[in-house]
Design an enzyme around this catalytic site. Structure first.
Site, short mmCIF file in Angstrom:
data_model
loop_
_atom_site.label_atom_id
_atom_site.label_comp_id
_atom_site.label_asym_id
_atom_site.label_seq_id
_atom_site.Cartn_x
_atom_site.Cartn_y
_atom_site.Cartn_z
N ARG A 170 -39.83 -33.74 -48.42
CA ARG A 170 -40.28 -32.42 -48.85
C ARG A 170 -41.57 -32.51 -49.67
O ARG A 170 -42.51 -31.73 -49.46
CB ARG A 170 -39.17 -31.73 -49.65
CG ARG A 170 -37.88 -31.55 -48.85
CD ARG A 170 -36.70 -31.19 -49.73
NE ARG A 170 -36.86 -29.87 -50.33
CZ ARG A 170 -36.03 -29.39 -51.25
NH1 ARG A 170 -35.01 -30.12 -51.69
NH2 ARG A 170 -36.23 -28.17 -51.73
N ILE A 225 -28.35 -37.01 -49.91
CA ILE A 225 -29.34 -36.08 -49.37
C ILE A 225 -29.21 -34.78 -50.15
O ILE A 225 -28.19 -34.52 -50.79
CB ILE A 225 -29.18 -35.85 -47.85
CG1 ILE A 225 -27.76 -35.36 -47.50
CG2 ILE A 225 -29.51 -37.11 -47.07
CD1 ILE A 225 -27.57 -35.10 -46.01
N ASP A 226 -30.25 -33.96 -50.12
CA ASP A 226 -30.28 -32.75 -50.92
C ASP A 226 -29.21 -31.75 -50.49
O ASP A 226 -28.74 -31.76 -49.35
CB ASP A 226 -31.66 -32.08 -50.82
CG ASP A 226 -32.78 -32.95 -51.35
OD1 ASP A 226 -32.49 -33.81 -52.21
OD2 ASP A 226 -33.92 -32.78 -50.89
N LYS A 227 -28.89 -30.85 -51.42
CA LYS A 227 -27.88 -29.83 -51.17
C LYS A 227 -28.13 -29.07 -49.87
O LYS A 227 -27.22 -28.92 -49.04
CB LYS A 227 -27.86 -28.83 -52.35
CG LYS A 227 -26.98 -27.62 -52.14
CD LYS A 227 -27.11 -26.63 -53.29
CE LYS A 227 -26.29 -25.38 -53.03
NZ LYS A 227 -26.43 -24.38 -54.12
N THR A 240 -30.09 -29.85 -47.37
CA THR A 240 -30.40 -30.70 -46.22
C THR A 240 -29.08 -31.06 -45.55
O THR A 240 -28.12 -31.40 -46.22
CB THR A 240 -31.14 -31.97 -46.66
OG1 THR A 240 -32.38 -31.61 -47.28
CG2 THR A 240 -31.42 -32.87 -45.47
#
Length: 341
Positions: free
Chosen positions: A255, A152-154, A156
């Site tokens: 996103r 998962i994104d930084k 998030t």
């Protein structure tokens, strides 16, 4: 990739990337294929690299118009060695909510990068994992990322499953490939969708203008198939809380999909959500929105639940997490605002 032809023996080249095409890969030009999989690479650099003989498919050099087929093995090699993929263990605390001999589930804080990469070689989840666990398996073609089967994104927050054994790595990877893993995210977005439930089904790929951004493509030959299901949980007049379920797992999928339908995530600077997009221009309201941005200084996205079949026991596993304080606080502020204004 160098734009000038270089006389180079194959033995002097260092492998930088090895990518195995999916069994269901549709025919796609190799330059487009690599653009979607190699960060910070332009089409011209990829094409010149192909011309210079730095790209091979199944052990043979190809032209830029070669079409990638299912199970093709693509290697990108260069005259200089890549960065060492050895991960330095770091004593970073982990919020482990489940663990057994085969796998663990962690609740990642916002701000932590999942694996070492350009500009983030330390302080990542993988650095922490290699400190706390020995001999984590690595997925083929995913060297330097022990234990990882997804990410998962930084900025998030939320749940990630980590493989501790080869059985878990193989079994979880298969479930991700089959899209049978249940992944539910909570997202605070600008505006309120017209439909309370919906599905976004459009290809996603890297932007040709900015490789850090994922965009939607109408052309079925560009990008990769991506499906997001969403459901409205709270209508907060100018923003709304959505439950999103991923059928696929593309980079920045929620996103990018939400921006595509006109509802960027709240305070998502990369996709335009860090501006006042809905509501009045009164100074009091602007100040309220600015205060909300300060409460959650990141995109409002949380990986809330995760469900899968345990690769060893075949038991159905289901995990849920609470919203982090910044996320729950900003929802409370919006609820209070719409109730009293």
């Amino acid at each position: 990739m160098n734009s000038k032809p270089i006389e180079q023996d194959d033995d002097d080249l260092f492998e930088h990337h090895k990518i195995v095409a999916d069994p269901g890969q549709a025919p796609l030009r190799i330059d487009k294929f690599l653009m979607d999989r190699i960060a910070n690479a332009t089409r011209s650099k990829i094409q010149s690299g192909i011309t210079d003989g730095f790209v091979e498919v199944n052990g043979s050099k190809v032209k830029a118009n070669y079409k990638v087929k299912p199970d093709d093995v693509i290697t990108v090699s260069m005259p200089e060695p890549p960065r060492d993929t050895k991960v330095v263990p770091e004593d970073i605390p982990l919020n482990i909510i489940y663990e057994d001999e085969h796998l663990l589930v962690v609740n990642k804080e916002a701000g932590m990068v999942v694996h070492p990469a350009y500009q983030n070689w330390s302080g990542t989840l993988v650095n922490a994992l290699t400190y706390h666990f020995n001999n984590l398996p690595e997925m083929k073609g995913n060297e330097g990322r022990p234990g990882l089967v997804h990410r998962i994104d930084k900025d998030t927050s939320g749940l990630l499953v980590i493989a501790k054994s080869e059985i878990a790595m193989d079994g979880l990877a298969r479930q991700f490939f089959d899209h049978s893993i249940e992944r539910t995210y909570y997202a605070l977005v600008w505006g309120v969708p017209n439909e309370k439930k919906g599905t976004i089904d459009i290809n996603l790929g890297r932007s040709l203008k900015d490789r850090r951004i994922t965009v939607a493509y109408e052309d079925p030959e560009i990008g990769r198939h991506a499906i997001t299901h969403y459901e409205l949980l709270k209508d907060l007049r100018y923003v709304s809380l959505l439950k999103c379920n991923l059928e696929t797992g593309r980079t920045h999928q929620i996103r990018a999909h939400m921006r595509h339908i006109g509802h960027p995530l709240f305070n998502d600077a990369t996709y335009g959500g860090d501006k006042l997009l809905k509501g009045t221009q009164f100074s009091k309201y602007k100040q309220f929105v600015d205060n909300c941005f300060k409460v959650i200084p990141r995109q409002a996205l949380h990986a809330k639940s995760l469900g899968f079949i345990h690769p060893a026991t075949k038991e159905k596993m289901q995990f849920n997490s609470e919203l982090p304080e910044d996320f729950s606080s900003v929802i409370e502020k919006w609820e209070h605002y719409v109730q009293y204004t």
